[in-house]
Structures are given as C-alpha cells and as structure tokens.
Design a protein around this motif. Structure first.
Motif, PDB file in Angstrom:
ATOM      1  N   THR B 171      53.548-125.040 -29.279  1.00  0.00           N
ATOM      2  CA  THR B 171      54.585-125.862 -29.891  1.00  0.00           C
ATOM      3  C   THR B 171      55.422-124.940 -30.770  1.00  0.00           C
ATOM      4  OG1 THR B 171      53.302-127.905 -29.896  1.00  0.00           O
ATOM      5  CG2 THR B 171      55.040-127.706 -31.557  1.00  0.00           C
ATOM      6  N   ARG B 195      56.191-127.280 -25.901  1.00  0.00           N
ATOM      7  CA  ARG B 195      56.986-128.179 -26.732  1.00  0.00           C
ATOM      8  C   ARG B 195      57.925-127.333 -27.567  1.00  0.00           C
ATOM      9  NH1 ARG B 195      54.633-133.029 -30.540  1.00  0.00           N
ATOM     10  NH2 ARG B 195      56.576-134.205 -30.603  1.00  0.00           N
ATOM     11  N   ILE B 197      60.824-127.729 -30.459  1.00  0.00           N
ATOM     12  CA  ILE B 197      61.505-128.597 -31.418  1.00  0.00           C
ATOM     13  C   ILE B 197      62.705-127.831 -31.964  1.00  0.00           C
ATOM     14  CG2 ILE B 197      61.278-129.854 -33.592  1.00  0.00           C
ATOM     15  CD1 ILE B 197      58.194-129.921 -33.016  1.00  0.00           C
ATOM     16  N   GLN B 206      72.948-130.066 -29.976  1.00  0.00           N
ATOM     17  CA  GLN B 206      71.737-130.827 -29.599  1.00  0.00           C
ATOM     18  C   GLN B 206      71.675-130.968 -28.082  1.00  0.00           C
ATOM     19  OE1 GLN B 206      72.273-134.519 -31.694  1.00  0.00           O
ATOM     20  NE2 GLN B 206      71.478-133.725 -33.641  1.00  0.00           N
ATOM     21  N   THR B 210      68.857-129.347 -25.595  1.00  0.00           N
ATOM     22  CA  THR B 210      68.064-130.145 -24.660  1.00  0.00           C
ATOM     23  C   THR B 210      68.205-129.608 -23.237  1.00  0.00           C
ATOM     24  OG1 THR B 210      68.379-132.076 -26.080  1.00  0.00           O
ATOM     25  CG2 THR B 210      67.683-132.497 -23.817  1.00  0.00           C
ATOM     26  N   THR B 215      62.429-130.082 -26.305  1.00  0.00           N
ATOM     27  CA  THR B 215      61.794-131.369 -26.034  1.00  0.00           C
ATOM     28  C   THR B 215      62.032-132.364 -27.170  1.00  0.00           C
ATOM     29  OG1 THR B 215      59.755-130.510 -27.009  1.00  0.00           O
ATOM     30  CG2 THR B 215      59.959-130.374 -24.613  1.00  0.00           C
ATOM     31  N   ASP B 216      62.345-131.843 -28.361  1.00  0.00           N
ATOM     32  CA  ASP B 216      62.582-132.699 -29.529  1.00  0.00           C
ATOM     33  C   ASP B 216      63.734-132.106 -30.334  1.00  0.00           C
ATOM     34  OD1 ASP B 216      59.831-134.450 -29.831  1.00  0.00           O
ATOM     35  OD2 ASP B 216      59.422-132.442 -29.053  1.00  0.00           O
ATOM     36  N   VAL B 218      65.427-132.215 -34.223  1.00  0.00           N
ATOM     37  CA  VAL B 218      65.319-132.639 -35.616  1.00  0.00           C
ATOM     38  C   VAL B 218      66.672-132.399 -36.277  1.00  0.00           C
ATOM     39  CG1 VAL B 218      64.255-132.133 -37.848  1.00  0.00           C
ATOM     40  CG2 VAL B 218      62.835-132.264 -35.802  1.00  0.00           C
ATOM     41  N   LYS B 228      59.686-134.164 -40.915  1.00  0.00           N
ATOM     42  CA  LYS B 228      59.870-134.634 -39.540  1.00  0.00           C
ATOM     43  C   LYS B 228      59.021-133.797 -38.572  1.00  0.00           C
ATOM     44  CE  LYS B 228      62.384-137.255 -36.634  1.00  0.00           C
ATOM     45  NZ  LYS B 228      63.810-137.028 -36.316  1.00  0.00           N
ATOM     46  N   LEU B 232      55.923-134.940 -36.231  1.00  0.00           N
ATOM     47  CA  LEU B 232      55.933-134.706 -34.774  1.00  0.00           C
ATOM     48  C   LEU B 232      54.692-133.936 -34.311  1.00  0.00           C
ATOM     49  CD1 LEU B 232      59.684-133.699 -34.186  1.00  0.00           C
ATOM     50  CD2 LEU B 232      58.527-135.717 -33.257  1.00  0.00           C
TER      51      LEU B 232
END
Lengths: 347, 347
Positions: B171, B195, B197, B206, B210, B215-216, B218, B228, B232
């Motif tokens: 991550t 993952r 972020i 953003q 992506t 995957t995320d 913030v 945050k 997560l």
C-alpha cells in the motif's frame, strides 16, 4: 525483593520493594537470572538526560525464569527459561507483521524498565517473550551471556544492519564501539558484508571488533575519521553505515562516510539537535532505524545462531557484578572500564 | 539562437544568444526538439527561491537531436535522437555503479540548465545521454511527450518509488499531484503496489492519477489527509510513501502516513527547515531519496516501457506552447492551468 533505585545522577542503589504481581491478563512475572547495564542507562546516570530522582531503574535486558503468568498467556508457563526483550510487540499489528515491533502500533507501553531487580512484571508477554530450550544450568557461562545479549544489544546491532540494508559483498562502516556497535559488526558479518570498518578508539574494543569480523579499525574521530574511511574506500564511502551512538558527532560522521544511495541505520537513542536534510537529499542518503525488532530477530535468526555457536555476542560482557554491587556495575561502564557490565541476579 | 532568459520572478522571455559550442572533450551540443517547464523551475519564478535576475533559464528536460560531439564521445553521433537527462553521471564511480548517478561522485557539474532554448551544451554526455531508436518523425505526438518525460519527471517519480522500496503488494501513498507525483503513481504500479493512495485536490490530476493506477484519492491536506489515510489503512499507515513536493507540510504529511518500517522516498527539492528526527526514530521511519537516477532507469526499464506502450507518462503535458511563448508556459503552471507545460522547439 531487591531492586535497583535510580537515586540521582551518579548514584544507583539497592532497595527493598514489594515483589510485582500480575496486573493484566497478558502479564508475566519474571524471576531474573541475569541482567545488565545498557549504554542508554548511562545518559541519565551521567546527568545528560533528565530522570526523576529516586525512581525505578531503567534496566531493560534480562534472561529469566517465568514465575507467574496472566490468564491470557499461552506461549510460556511458570518455570520456562526466557529472553525478556525490552520491546513488547503484539505480533499482529502492521508494524509487528512487517518486523518492526520496536514501534508496535497496539501497545503504548511498548518499552520496559526495572529489570535490574530480582523480579519484574513483564507486560504484553504473549508474543514478545522468547523461550529458550532447557534451563539456565544447561548452559555454559559464556552461552548464558550470549543469550542475555539477545534481550537488546545483539538484536539492536542486527537492527542497525538490517535497516541499513547490509547485503552480501557490502563495505560497511560501524560508528560506535559500545556493545551495540560490536554486535553490529557481528550482524554485518552475518549478513555477508565483505568489508567491515569499525570505528573504535579503545584497544579492548578494537580487539573484540576484530574478533567479531571487523576487517579495518579507524581510531580517529570526526572529520579525521571521515577522511580515513574515504581513503580506505578509494573515495567512495561505505555501502551501508551503522550508527550505534546517537550523538550529534556520531550521526554527522555516519552521514559523511555513506556513499550516495547508502542508508544510515541508526539505533543509538537520538541525542541530536534538529537536522538539515538538504545535504542528505543531494547525496541521496537514507536514514532509517529506531528501536530494534528484538523478538523478530531472536525467533528468526539470532537464538539459533547463538545456540549453534555461530556467534558469541556475550563477549561484550567484560565485567561481572552481583545485584548488590549495581552502582559499581554502572561506574565500570561510565568509566569505560567495562564494555558492558553483567549483573548476576540468581546464582 | 533563441534561448529563455529568467528576467525576474514572474517573468521569463526569449533572447537571442550565441549558439553553444563544444568546450570539453565529453561535451555534446544538442538541438532541442521538445523541452518543458518543471515544477522546480517555479520556485524562482514565484519568487520563493533566490535566482540571479537576467540569468540562464533553469530548464533541464528535453529530447533532442545530437548536433555535435566532443572527441571523447563514442556512444552517440550527430543526427542521433536522444533523451537529455538533467543528471550527468559518469557511469563508473561507486554512486553511478550503485545506480545513484543523481549524486555522481566524479562530476561537480552534475546538473543541467538552459534547455528552454534551441540548442544546449550537454556536459559529460558519454554515459548519461540515452539514445532513442529512429528519429522524432517516427513517433506519435503522445509518444514524443512520453519520451520527453524520461528526461526528468517519469524517472524522478520512479526514483521516489525505488528509494521508498515499493514492493509487490504494498500500500503506497503518493504525496503531491504534480507531474512527478503522477509519475510516482505509474512507478508504484510498475513495481507491483496493490493499493496506491494519491493525494490530490485538483480534478484533472485526480482523473489522471486514477488513469495511471491510483486506487484511492485523498483530497484533504495536512492532518485531515493523515486521518483519511489512516482510516483507509485500518490505522496502519502505508508500507511506502512517495514525497513529491518538498515543502514542510508535504514532508510532515508523508512522515505521518508511513507505518513503522516504511521509507519515505523524497524527490521534491527540499524547502524544509531543520527536522527533528526523534519521532522518526521511535516510529522506525526511513527517509531516503534525492536527485533521480535518470539514465539508469531510462536504460534499464523506462524507455522500453514507453516504447512498448506499457506506460503513458507524456499525458502529464496538458498544455502546449512554442518556445516564443515561454512565459505563458510558466504562467500556465504557476496558475495550475496546466499539470505540466510542453514547449515545442523544433516542429
């Protein structure tokens, strides 16, 4: 029971206090066999760090017999012989799973104290205690000392080498010739370093460093030491650096002998002012390390290496004291008469 | 020839200067095809960093045609199409051999400037220039932009991921949504992160994050962003953190979202005050990174990934300018109207 009281800088003494009792379901009460004095205990003893007068001793290294356990403890039982690490990892948080229980995310009370005593209450014992096969009487005096070193210094030296990412063939510099630095030499050799440059000014420590695998000794300090390392490495610097002191000078020296891309693995409790990280950026230097992963290393590699006679970290204990002579044990280290002071509690 | 002059904060303009000439035997003169504006150029443009008025532009990213070479150059010849990295490694010192030519130990003049021009003198060209097969006209517009990104931002994003030791399954948190941060997302995916972020407040960024594999997202900043990320990651923090800004706030955020044992790979030029390294010690946090290993990554992995169509880092160029409109190119980035401004020099 007898326990060491930190009276004030320059003075510790034995007092009688109540034997500790189980307070939480994952506690164990340990009957100490051997304890010792740590370089980190000396900061307060020398008056270089604040510590409450007449407070509990900061001792945090021992081998012991389990005396009692809380009802959640399944891994050890009364009578077992154990290493008592100074860290108390849970074994299942993200930090522990990654092998960094020195920063366990489950336990705010992750560090120990009070081991310079007959008994100690050991919190969060379930995962963190390390069982030793057999009983103390099954081992030689030297082996007992090596087992004791697995409570902190050998694991901490190994942490310096691991966080500095020492790899086979590396040229490593070890800054600091205390017990941790000397164990860092052992760890560097275990991880396959082909050249280990130990910084040491004291003949007894130089000798032990060499016995442990150091290929070169640098007796100079500060910028003279940096120049010496650079000369030894054809101007390149070291592939990995172990910072085993934590002072401003030692940290500065460690950064200066690292080649670009090297990581300084630091395990000396930091006693440094704020650091300008601009030079380390342009030099592509890494800084890593922190409190060691004692349980992880003991269970995965160090206990076996000691029991197999592959490493002899107990040789860092060069003077022996009984618990009653605890102040002498501190003095011997403060005066550098001992590399590390052994404290025999149960005979 | 036309070259960009840094007039003063808030103003760059085109001036006519002499075409550069070979000054050292390992020089190359490059005829710029495409150049661009870097986030690091903006520090002085915004008046946040001192830079001599009426001085050479700090542009340091280009793809180019080799115009002339010094007599020691054997790896490229006039007419070759090349990536011109901002670093000028020798390829044979300990730093370069370890893959850290951003801190080459042979060259004090290891960094570039002046690429926002028709021609540039490229020092120490022998090892550091990266040859591209064929000629510019063989490539699509998008491919040319991706090749241009290999002069800095894609390699710098990769450096953040490499020095943070991003591994399969990790991550990762990427702090910074500029071109480097976005390329850090690509690099994290290339290295197998499961993952990713991305911290980003701007919709266009953003979206690109992506598309690149985040995957995320913030959108919060500072301690809200930290909270945050912690939510997560079930309170664990990230296995690796890429710091792609260099400000005090971004560095602080990066340190706070890292789990114990994680390394913050920093590639944003540091604009931070001195740092207290006590918390990072107790958190077992690593800090690494510095100027990227552009040539190493281009030759080993990035050029192939671009040519094979596996990655599309050129998408960070969201506005296009001619060299004559260089001030508009700076303004577009300063106003965040462009993620990164492309400067087409040779049509």
């Amino acid at each position: 029971m007898e326990s060491t009281l930190f009276v004030k800088p320059g003075k510790v003494e034995i007092t009688n206090i109540d034997k500790p009792s189980i307070q939480a379901d994952d506690d164990a009460i340990l009957h100490i066999v051997r304890a010792c004095v740590c370089g980190s205990d000396l900061w307060a003893y020398r008056g270089l760090e604040d510590k409450e007068p007449n407070s509990e001793n900061s001792g945090h290294e021992a081998i012991a017999i389990v005396d009692q356990v809380g009802k959640d403890i399944t891994t050890v039982k009364p009578g077992d012989f154990v290493i008592a690490p100074f860290t108390h990892g849970c074994g299942h948080c993200a930090a522990c799973r990654a092998g960094y229980e020195g920063s366990c995310q489950s336990h705010s009370d992750n560090f120990s104290s009070g081991y310079q005593a007959e008994y100690v209450r050991y919190q969060h014992a379930e995962w963190s205690l390390v069982k030793i096969p057999g009983q103390p009487e099954d081992y030689s005096d030297g082996m007992l000392n090596s087992l004791l070193s697995l409570a902190d210094v050998m694991a901490t030296g190994y942490h310096a080498a691991r966080t500095a990412n020492v790899k086979p063939g590396d040229t490593v510099v070890v800054v600091g010739d205390g017990a941790v630095g000397l164990c860092g030499v052992i760890a560097s050799q275990m991880r396959g370093a082909s050249r280990i440059i130990a910084m040491s000014r004291h003949e007894d420590r130089q000798k032990l460093a060499t016995e442990f695998g150091a290929t070169d000794i640098v007796a100079e300090r500060g910028d003279e030491a940096v120049a010496k390392v650079m000369a030894l490495t054809n101007g390149a610097g070291a592939d990995a650096v172990l910072e085993c002191v934590g002072s401003e000078l030692s940290t500065d020296t460690a950064m200066k002998v690292a080649r670009p891309g090297a990581i300084v693995g630091r395990v000396g409790l930091p006693h440094t002012p704020k650091t300008d990280l601009t030079n380390s950026f342009y030099g592509n230097l890494g800084i890593a390390g922190g409190p060691a992963s004692v349980t992880t290393y003991d269970k995965s590699v160090l206990l076996k290496a000691v029991l197999d006679g592959e490493i002899h970290p107990g040789k860092v204990f060069t003077k022996r004291f009984s618990l009653d002579d605890i102040d002498d044990a501190y003095q011997a280290m403060a005066k550098r008469e001992a590399i590390k002071s052994l404290v025999v509690v149960q005979k």
